[in-house]
Each structure stands twice: as structure tokens, then as C-alpha cells.
Scaffold this active site. Sequence first.
Site, PDB file in Angstrom:
ATOM      1  CG  MET A  30      66.087  51.616  39.749  1.00 50.18           C
ATOM      2  SD  MET A  30      64.564  51.691  38.903  1.00 50.18           S
ATOM      3  CE  MET A  30      63.238  50.955  39.993  1.00 50.18           C
ATOM      4  CG  ASN A  32      64.142  56.349  47.500  1.00 48.80           C
ATOM      5  OD1 ASN A  32      63.402  55.979  48.127  1.00 48.80           O
ATOM      6  ND2 ASN A  32      63.979  57.668  48.403  1.00 48.80           N
ATOM      7  CG  LEU A  33      70.769  55.347  47.676  1.00 48.96           C
ATOM      8  CD1 LEU A  33      72.538  54.996  47.499  1.00 48.96           C
ATOM      9  CD2 LEU A  33      70.475  53.458  46.033  1.00 48.96           C
ATOM     10  CG  HIS A  34      66.464  51.202  51.280  1.00 47.99           C
ATOM     11  ND1 HIS A  34      67.136  49.219  50.994  1.00 47.99           N
ATOM     12  CD2 HIS A  34      65.123  51.052  50.507  1.00 47.99           C
ATOM     13  CE1 HIS A  34      65.967  48.731  49.766  1.00 47.99           C
ATOM     14  NE2 HIS A  34      65.588  49.916  49.740  1.00 47.99           N
ATOM     15  CG  HIS A  37      70.065  50.523  47.565  1.00 50.46           C
ATOM     16  ND1 HIS A  37      68.545  50.599  47.911  1.00 50.46           N
ATOM     17  CD2 HIS A  37      69.223  49.955  46.965  1.00 50.46           C
ATOM     18  CE1 HIS A  37      67.648  50.754  47.313  1.00 50.46           C
ATOM     19  NE2 HIS A  37      68.204  50.207  46.793  1.00 50.46           N
ATOM     20  CD  GLN A 149      70.083  35.722  48.578  1.00 53.19           C
ATOM     21  OE1 GLN A 149      69.071  35.457  49.761  1.00 53.19           O
ATOM     22  NE2 GLN A 149      70.524  34.330  48.042  1.00 53.19           N
ATOM     23  CE  LYS A 150      61.693  43.527  48.574  1.00 51.37           C
ATOM     24  NZ  LYS A 150      61.737  44.675  47.353  1.00 51.37           N
ATOM     25  CB  VAL A 177      68.643  44.618  54.634  1.00 47.15           C
ATOM     26  CG1 VAL A 177      68.342  45.166  55.711  1.00 47.15           C
ATOM     27  CG2 VAL A 177      69.625  44.131  54.026  1.00 47.15           C
ATOM     28  NE  ARG A 188      56.697  50.510  42.706  1.00 40.99           N
ATOM     29  CZ  ARG A 188      58.404  49.533  41.987  1.00 40.99           C
ATOM     30  NH1 ARG A 188      59.132  48.155  42.641  1.00 40.99           N
ATOM     31  NH2 ARG A 188      58.239  50.153  41.185  1.00 40.99           N
TER      32      ARG A 188
HETATM   33  O1  PAF Z   1      66.884  46.085  41.323  1.00 39.71           O
HETATM   34  C1  PAF Z   1      67.161  47.027  41.067  1.00 39.71           C
HETATM   35  O2  PAF Z   1      66.420  47.930  41.193  1.00 39.71           O
HETATM   36  C2  PAF Z   1      66.937  47.464  39.106  1.00 39.71           C
HETATM   37  O3  PAF Z   1      65.792  46.466  38.537  1.00 39.71           O
HETATM   38  C3  PAF Z   1      68.287  47.443  38.159  1.00 39.71           C
HETATM   39  C4  PAF Z   1      68.775  46.436  38.504  1.00 39.71           C
HETATM   40  C5  PAF Z   1      69.197  48.694  38.981  1.00 39.71           C
HETATM   41  C6  PAF Z   1      68.172  47.683  36.641  1.00 39.71           C
HETATM   42  O4  PAF Z   1      67.634  49.093  36.683  1.00 39.71           O
END
Ligand code: PAF
Length: 285
Positions: A30, A32-34, A37, A149-150, A177, A188
Site C-alpha cells: 500500500m 509508504n515504503l520502508h 517492504h 510475517q508482521k 524487520v 503507522r
Molecule cells: O499488507 C498490505 O500492505 C496489504 O494488506 C496488501 C496485502 C497490500 C493488500 O492491500
Amino acid sequence: MIVANNRELLRETVQAWRNAQLKIGFVPTMGNLHAGHLALVKEAQQHCDKVIVSIFVNPTQFGPSEDFDRYPRTEQQDCQLLKACHTDLVYLPTELELYPTGRTTKTQILPAYADILCGIHRPGHFSGVAQVVIKLFNLVQPDVAVFGQKDYQQLTMLRQMTQELNFPIEIIAAPTVREEDGLALSSRNQYLTKQQREVAPCLYQTLTDVRDRLLSAKLNFATVIEEASNLLEEKGFKVEYLELRDSTDLSIVSSAQKEVTLLVAAYLGKTRLIDNLSFTLNNEI
Ligand code: PAF
């Protein structure tokens, strides 16, 4: 890195990779990568020749009073990070592309595990996750998909769903991580105030304490968990659940010598945090 704003470019590229017999990995996000991801991307790269990341803040997995509107959207920065770690393609679908007939679909999806743990507190959440992941799987058609796994319950549900719906996709789990103080990385976390951020690592600390206590002595597990939950409340958390479950099917643990997972969800102020810890239970409970 190919930036695909529509499914045509996505499918064209995937088809060319398939023709070249390349193995394709997929990391749905979704945005907002950290670093958490990026670890999923690296995991996918270890198993595949090409890696696709999707960024889509999926409205159907948020409840009416949840943070869909304020969920951080940082697409440009995300693309830079993905490029820097050699992602092959980023897919940025519009809502219309993923929900061509609107958000309310007539095909009901009621995934397994949706009525326990987070599912109780977030009605409709797992149904929304399952819905969007099915759509993304159909559009991307990867060989491998990587999840963290989070989000342990999400991972368990998606494994089951992939198998049940006969998707020819291998699901790979990547470890959580953490910050140096143990706090699991999450988009969040940035909602936390300075003071809440100082308290937040207690969540993981509690999981490791409960594990250590359960492994060190023949203690009543319900008592240990209740004490830990009370301690979290004293520190300022509002605990939704702290539970020990079977690691494979999330059933309630009833016998010894089991692979178990301790799962927690708790609010700090308005921010909902989740975490979990898996271990082997070696004594009767
Ligand atoms: O884990 C997430 O970021 C979301 O639930 C996913 C799997 C991308 C689905 O929107």
C-alpha cells in the site's frame, strides 16, 4: 524500472518475461515504503528473475472509522526507493482499474480466519484484503508472491486462499524487520507522538517476555498472558488481544510440543499496532 500506470503495460511486460521463461515475483503493497517492504523485494529477488511491486491503498480493507483518508501516500519517494533496489516494474493501478464496477462487489469473499483476532476488531478487513489480492493476482499472474510475517494473520489467510482458489502461485513469508529497540517497522509508526514512540517497543518486549516465561517454567499460560496484558495497559496501551495460537492454522493451542505464535494488537493513542512472535512450545500448558 518500468512504471506501469495501467494493466496493458503490465500485461505486455509480463507476457514478454514469460516468453523469455523468466520467473516472476510479486510484492503487493500500500506504498509508504520502508525497510520492511524493501526486505520483501529482496526476498522476491532471491527467488525470481523479475520482481513486480504494486502500490495501491485499498479502500475496501479499511473500516469506516479507520485511517484510509490519512494513510500516508508517498508515491514519488516510493518509486525512488524501488528503483534504487532494482525493482523491475512498479504497478500503480487506479481505483477504477481495480474496482471497475465499484467498491461494492456482488461476489462475496469470506476468507478463512476472518472471524478471529484482528478480524473481530476490524470487521470486513480480511474480506477487503482477499478481494484486492485476488484482483492483483489475476492481473499480475506471478509465479511467487511475498508477504511479511508482521501481518501474520493476513499471511495465514492468503496462504489458505491461494491454495483453495488454485492460484498457481508460491507464497513466501519474509521475516519482520525491526527498529533497533525491537519495534516492528510499520507505516503507522509515524502517527506516534514522541512519547508514544518511546513506549511502543514494549509491545515486542512483552512478546519476548511471555515467550521466555512460557519456555522457562511450567506456568499457567492464561495467567502469564493476562499478567502481560495488564502490564501493557499500565504502560498506556489499550490491548485488543494478546493470544497464543497454533502457528499453522491459528487454532487455540491445546497440547504441548507445538509451533505456536503469540499475536498482539494494541492501541497507543489513536494508533493501532500489531506484532507477533513464533516459537516452539516445549512444555505442557
Ligand atoms: O499488507 C498490505 O500492505 C496489504 O494488506 C496488501 C496485502 C497490500 C493488500 O492491500
